[in-house]
Design a protein around this motif. Sequence first.
Motif, PDB file in Angstrom:
ATOM      1  N   HIS A  54      -0.831 -26.566  -0.598  1.00  0.00           N
ATOM      2  CA  HIS A  54      -0.284 -26.455   0.756  1.00  0.00           C
ATOM      3  C   HIS A  54      -0.389 -27.769   1.524  1.00  0.00           C
ATOM      4  O   HIS A  54       0.501 -28.103   2.319  1.00  0.00           O
ATOM      5  CB  HIS A  54      -0.974 -25.324   1.510  1.00  0.00           C
ATOM      6  CG  HIS A  54      -0.515 -23.965   1.088  1.00  0.00           C
ATOM      7  ND1 HIS A  54      -0.954 -22.802   1.676  1.00  0.00           N
ATOM      8  CD2 HIS A  54       0.358 -23.575   0.121  1.00  0.00           C
ATOM      9  CE1 HIS A  54      -0.372 -21.761   1.098  1.00  0.00           C
ATOM     10  NE2 HIS A  54       0.422 -22.204   0.145  1.00  0.00           N
ATOM     11  N   ASN A  55      -1.441 -28.522   1.272  1.00  0.00           N
ATOM     12  CA  ASN A  55      -1.562 -29.834   1.909  1.00  0.00           C
ATOM     13  C   ASN A  55      -0.453 -30.783   1.485  1.00  0.00           C
ATOM     14  O   ASN A  55      -0.134 -31.742   2.199  1.00  0.00           O
ATOM     15  CB  ASN A  55      -2.927 -30.461   1.585  1.00  0.00           C
ATOM     16  CG  ASN A  55      -4.053 -29.853   2.411  1.00  0.00           C
ATOM     17  OD1 ASN A  55      -3.812 -29.215   3.425  1.00  0.00           O
ATOM     18  ND2 ASN A  55      -5.285 -30.039   1.969  1.00  0.00           N
ATOM     19  N   ALA A  56       0.129 -30.507   0.326  1.00  0.00           N
ATOM     20  CA  ALA A  56       1.226 -31.337  -0.192  1.00  0.00           C
ATOM     21  C   ALA A  56       2.597 -30.684   0.016  1.00  0.00           C
ATOM     22  O   ALA A  56       3.608 -31.180  -0.487  1.00  0.00           O
ATOM     23  CB  ALA A  56       1.003 -31.607  -1.679  1.00  0.00           C
ATOM     24  N   GLY A  57       2.629 -29.560   0.742  1.00  0.00           N
ATOM     25  CA  GLY A  57       3.901 -28.870   0.979  1.00  0.00           C
ATOM     26  C   GLY A  57       4.435 -28.149  -0.242  1.00  0.00           C
ATOM     27  O   GLY A  57       5.646 -27.929  -0.373  1.00  0.00           O
ATOM     28  N   VAL A  58       3.533 -27.753  -1.149  1.00  0.00           N
ATOM     29  CA  VAL A  58       3.902 -27.087  -2.404  1.00  0.00           C
ATOM     30  C   VAL A  58       3.424 -25.630  -2.354  1.00  0.00           C
ATOM     31  O   VAL A  58       2.324 -25.347  -1.865  1.00  0.00           O
ATOM     32  CB  VAL A  58       3.270 -27.831  -3.602  1.00  0.00           C
ATOM     33  CG1 VAL A  58       3.403 -27.048  -4.896  1.00  0.00           C
ATOM     34  CG2 VAL A  58       3.914 -29.205  -3.749  1.00  0.00           C
ATOM     35  N   THR A  59       4.246 -24.710  -2.841  1.00  0.00           N
ATOM     36  CA  THR A  59       3.896 -23.296  -2.815  1.00  0.00           C
ATOM     37  C   THR A  59       3.179 -22.872  -4.097  1.00  0.00           C
ATOM     38  O   THR A  59       3.286 -23.544  -5.139  1.00  0.00           O
ATOM     39  CB  THR A  59       5.143 -22.420  -2.608  1.00  0.00           C
ATOM     40  OG1 THR A  59       6.115 -22.749  -3.603  1.00  0.00           O
ATOM     41  CG2 THR A  59       5.744 -22.633  -1.238  1.00  0.00           C
ATOM     42  N   VAL A  60       2.460 -21.758  -4.004  1.00  0.00           N
ATOM     43  CA  VAL A  60       1.656 -21.255  -5.125  1.00  0.00           C
ATOM     44  C   VAL A  60       2.004 -19.797  -5.414  1.00  0.00           C
ATOM     45  O   VAL A  60       1.987 -18.949  -4.513  1.00  0.00           O
ATOM     46  CB  VAL A  60       0.149 -21.361  -4.820  1.00  0.00           C
ATOM     47  CG1 VAL A  60      -0.678 -20.776  -5.962  1.00  0.00           C
ATOM     48  CG2 VAL A  60      -0.253 -22.810  -4.574  1.00  0.00           C
ATOM     49  N   MET A  61       2.306 -19.523  -6.675  1.00  0.00           N
ATOM     50  CA  MET A  61       2.509 -18.159  -7.179  1.00  0.00           C
ATOM     51  C   MET A  61       1.363 -17.870  -8.152  1.00  0.00           C
ATOM     52  O   MET A  61       1.209 -18.575  -9.149  1.00  0.00           O
ATOM     53  CB  MET A  61       3.845 -18.051  -7.912  1.00  0.00           C
ATOM     54  CG  MET A  61       5.065 -18.399  -7.072  1.00  0.00           C
ATOM     55  SD  MET A  61       5.440 -17.193  -5.793  1.00  0.00           S
ATOM     56  CE  MET A  61       5.870 -15.745  -6.792  1.00  0.00           C
ATOM     57  N   THR A  62       0.567 -16.856  -7.856  1.00  0.00           N
ATOM     58  CA  THR A  62      -0.629 -16.584  -8.653  1.00  0.00           C
ATOM     59  C   THR A  62      -0.404 -15.444  -9.641  1.00  0.00           C
ATOM     60  O   THR A  62       0.101 -14.377  -9.271  1.00  0.00           O
ATOM     61  CB  THR A  62      -1.817 -16.239  -7.731  1.00  0.00           C
ATOM     62  OG1 THR A  62      -1.988 -17.305  -6.793  1.00  0.00           O
ATOM     63  CG2 THR A  62      -3.093 -16.065  -8.527  1.00  0.00           C
ATOM     64  N   MET A  63      -0.783 -15.672 -10.885  1.00  0.00           N
ATOM     65  CA  MET A  63      -0.641 -14.669 -11.938  1.00  0.00           C
ATOM     66  C   MET A  63      -1.562 -13.474 -11.680  1.00  0.00           C
ATOM     67  O   MET A  63      -2.746 -13.652 -11.406  1.00  0.00           O
ATOM     68  CB  MET A  63      -0.972 -15.304 -13.296  1.00  0.00           C
ATOM     69  CG  MET A  63      -0.931 -14.342 -14.475  1.00  0.00           C
ATOM     70  SD  MET A  63       0.726 -13.687 -14.805  1.00  0.00           S
ATOM     71  CE  MET A  63       1.531 -15.129 -15.537  1.00  0.00           C
ATOM     72  N   ILE A  64      -1.002 -12.281 -11.775  1.00  0.00           N
ATOM     73  CA  ILE A  64      -1.771 -11.044 -11.672  1.00  0.00           C
ATOM     74  C   ILE A  64      -1.685 -10.345 -13.030  1.00  0.00           C
ATOM     75  O   ILE A  64      -0.727  -9.644 -13.341  1.00  0.00           O
ATOM     76  CB  ILE A  64      -1.232 -10.125 -10.556  1.00  0.00           C
ATOM     77  CG1 ILE A  64      -1.216 -10.859  -9.214  1.00  0.00           C
ATOM     78  CG2 ILE A  64      -2.050  -8.839 -10.478  1.00  0.00           C
ATOM     79  CD1 ILE A  64      -2.574 -11.261  -8.671  1.00  0.00           C
ATOM     80  N   ARG A  65      -2.690 -10.596 -13.847  1.00  0.00           N
ATOM     81  CA  ARG A  65      -2.707 -10.033 -15.202  1.00  0.00           C
ATOM     82  C   ARG A  65      -4.164  -9.992 -15.658  1.00  0.00           C
ATOM     83  O   ARG A  65      -4.798 -11.039 -15.831  1.00  0.00           O
ATOM     84  CB  ARG A  65      -1.858 -10.901 -16.140  1.00  0.00           C
ATOM     85  CG  ARG A  65      -1.615 -10.276 -17.505  1.00  0.00           C
ATOM     86  CD  ARG A  65      -0.656 -11.144 -18.309  1.00  0.00           C
ATOM     87  NE  ARG A  65      -0.504 -10.655 -19.669  1.00  0.00           N
ATOM     88  CZ  ARG A  65      -0.435 -11.417 -20.749  1.00  0.00           C
ATOM     89  NH1 ARG A  65      -0.505 -12.735 -20.637  1.00  0.00           N
ATOM     90  NH2 ARG A  65      -0.302 -10.893 -21.944  1.00  0.00           N
TER      91      ARG A  65
END
Length: 214
Positions: A54-65
Amino acid sequence: MESVVLKEFCAENLTNIPAAIKAGAKRIELCDNLAVGGTTPSYGVIKKAVEISHNAGVTVMTMIRPRGGGFEYSHAEAEIMENDIEICMQLGSDGVVFGCLKNGWIDEELTSQLISKSEDMEITFHMAFDELSEEAQFKAIDWLAEKRVSRILTHGGSSDQSIEANFPHLKKLIEYAGDRIIILPGAGVNYQNLEGLLDALQVKEAHGTKIVKL
């Protein structure tokens, strides 16, 4: 054309995230245990990855498995997945990534529960999609699009085949999906073959562990 594509970097924990962002990744799929196709990372890893991204303006999708192996889950595993989604929300993950099957089709009950639990986060239905028959995949696009799922991560066919060999089927999926849901090509996509993929498929997003040159 390559410059306009959103490059989603598939990360195993935190190690390569700063380098991937520097190399042009604009979204992170955050996983643990890529040797089994990816599982849910720890609380600490999610928290730090979100902060750095987020500090770099990048989004995160987290694996749910909760584990490797198949994509049919027990009641206990379903509870784990719901709890992990809550944690992702608390830690500021932009979205979650999951895929649940039952008897050769989407596990509609569990998938609906997880979608509901995800509230306003983005949702990617992952490569469990590739376990479905080709006929079922088109029906799955309809079902997932109606459920506000953001995108489907797919190799477009058998993992034994190159992504290029699966272009014909990927084109059909992309055309069928239209603007209802994003088809995200992955597995075997890298910074060397990305331009050819973009030319062939005309997609705006691509996914891989080597999508950028580290």
